[in-house]
Design an enzyme around this catalytic site. Structure first.
Site, PDB file in Angstrom:
ATOM      1  N   ASN A  23       0.923  -1.367  -0.088  1.00  0.00           N
ATOM      2  CA  ASN A  23      -0.086   0.005   0.110  1.00  0.00           C
ATOM      3  C   ASN A  23       0.904   1.294   0.042  1.00  0.00           C
ATOM      4  O   ASN A  23       2.180   1.141   0.170  1.00  0.00           O
ATOM      5  CB  ASN A  23      -0.978   0.043   1.293  1.00  0.00           C
ATOM      6  CG  ASN A  23      -0.079  -0.114   2.522  1.00  0.00           C
ATOM      7  OD1 ASN A  23       0.494   0.879   2.839  1.00  0.00           O
ATOM      8  ND2 ASN A  23       0.001  -1.219   3.134  1.00  0.00           N
ATOM      9  N   GLY A  24       0.439   2.403  -0.102  1.00  0.00           N
ATOM     10  CA  GLY A  24       1.002   3.556  -0.324  1.00  0.00           C
ATOM     11  C   GLY A  24       1.832   4.223   0.951  1.00  0.00           C
ATOM     12  O   GLY A  24       2.254   5.433   0.865  1.00  0.00           O
TER      13      GLY A  24
END
Lengths: 210, 210
Positions: A23-24
Site C-alpha cells: 500500500n502507499g
C-alpha cells in the site's frame, strides 16, 4: 517517561522475487510520531517496513519487509516496552504460495489465492498486560463504526481514525476514538503537528495514568 | 543531440483504494540515466511512476501511477522524440475488477483474477518508425535468452539485462545485448557510473548513426 514501541510504514507480501502486494504508506506519520515521542522525552523503538524516510537520530530502528517479520520483531520487543503506537499499514493479505522464480507472462489470466496475514496489534493485544496500545484505522466506509470495532478487536486504548487521502500526503486529518466510542479529539494539519497533538493525548490519557 | 523519452520507476495496479500490486523499483536508475543523458547534451522527458527520488533540474517530468497511464503518456510524447530508454518496471498484471471500496477482511481467502497490462515498449515499438529504443530486462532464469526474446518482441535496438538484486540497491551490474544476441558490454558499479556507460553505448551505437 515511557519506552514506546512504534510500528511504521507498509509491509510487502511478495508473489515472486519481483512482484509484491503493498500500500502507499510512506512512513512519514511514523517518522513524525517517533519525533514527537522523542521530543516528549520518551524512548522509542520503531519497527518499520521498507520506507525512504529517515527516522530521528536516537530512535532504535528495526527494519522488516513482511507482516510476519513485523509481528515477530514486535513480539520480541513488547515485553520491554510500556506502550505501543501501531501506525504501520501492514499488508493484510499474502499469496498462499510464493513463487520461487519470477512468474513468466503467458497471455492468460493469473489466478491468485490470497490469505490473511496475522493482525499485528490484535496479536500483541492478547499479551498486552498493563501496557497501553494505540492503533490507527484507515477506512473508506462506515468509518467510526469500523474503527471502534477495530479498537475492541485489537484491545486498543485509543484508535486514530484517518482516511486513504492521508496515506501518502503531507497533510492529514484524524479523529481520536476512545473505548466508549467517543471522539475525544479531531485534529487536522501537517503530519508533524498532528503527531504532536496525538502524543499529547497519549501522555494525558495513557502514560500519566500508569 | 537527441530528444529522449525515458520511462522510470514502478507503476501501481490497485486492488481497491488502499492495496496495490507493484515492485521495488525506486527510480534511481532512471534518475541516473536522465542525468547522464542531460550531461551528454540531450533533451530528456521522463514518464515516471510514483517514486521518492527527484529527477534532475531541466528534465521534463510526467508523473503517472498505473501502467495504462504510463503507456498513454508515452504514446503522446513519442512522436516528438528521437529515442526511448525504457528503464521503468511497469507492473505487468492488474486485477480484472478494481474494488471501489476497501475490501474488508472476512477471515476467508480472497481470490484474485489478474490479467496482463499492456506492454509499454512493445506497444511503442509497433510505431517506432526510425526511432531507436533501449529496453531493460529483469530476469531470474535463462537470463540472456529471455532478454533477447524481449529485445525482439519489443523491437528494441539494445537490451540492458539486470538482475533482481539491482532493483532497490545502490550498485548494479548489467550486460548490454544487441539484436544479434551479442553481449556488447558488461558493466558493474554504482548506478550513476553504470548509467554514464550505458549512455555512452547509446550515443556510440544509436544516436550518432541517425
Amino acid at each position: 517517561m515511557a519506552r514506546v514501541l512504534v510500528t511504521s510504514g507498509p509491509t510487502r507480501q511478495y508473489l515472486d522475487p519481483v512482484r509484491f502486494l503493498t500500500n502507499g504508506s510512506t512512513g512519514r506519520m511514523g517518522q513524525a510520531l517517533c519525533q514527537a515521542l522523542q521530543d516528549g522525552g520518551h524512548q522509542v523503538v520503531v519497527v518499520s517496513g521498507p520506507v525512504e524516510v529517515a527516522y530521528p537520530d536516537g530512535v532504535e530502528v528495526v527494519a522488516v519487509v513482511t507482516t510476519e517479520e513485523m509481528l515477530s520483531a514486535c513480539q520480541g520487543l513488547l515485553p520491554a516496552c510500556d506502550g505501543v503506537v501501531g501506525v504501520a499499514a501492514p499488508c493484510d493479505y499474502r499469496v498462499e504460495h510464493v513463487a520461487e522464480r519470477k512468474i513468466a507472462k503467458t497471455g492468460q489470466p493469473l489466478l491468485l489465492r490470497l490469505v490473511e496475514t496475522p493482525d499485528i496489534l490484535a496479536t500483541l493485544g492478547e499479551h498486552k498486560g498493563d501496557r497501553w496500545m494505540v492503533g490507527f484505522a484507515l477506512e473508506t466506509d462506515d468509518r467510526r463504526f469500523r474503527a471502534l470495532a477495530k479498537l475492541e478487536r485489537k484491545k486498543c486504548d485509543l484508535m486514530i481514525l484517518n482516511s486513504p487521502q492521508a496515506i501518502s500526503s503531507v497533510d492529514t486529518r484524524v479523529e481520536i476514538l476512545d473505548p466508549a466510542g467517543d471522539v475525544v479529539a479531531a485534529i487536522a494539519g501537517d503530519k508533524r503537528s498532528v503527531a504532536a497533538r496525538i502524543v499529547a493525548e497519549i501522555e494525558h490519557r495513557l502514560v500519566r495514568r500508569g
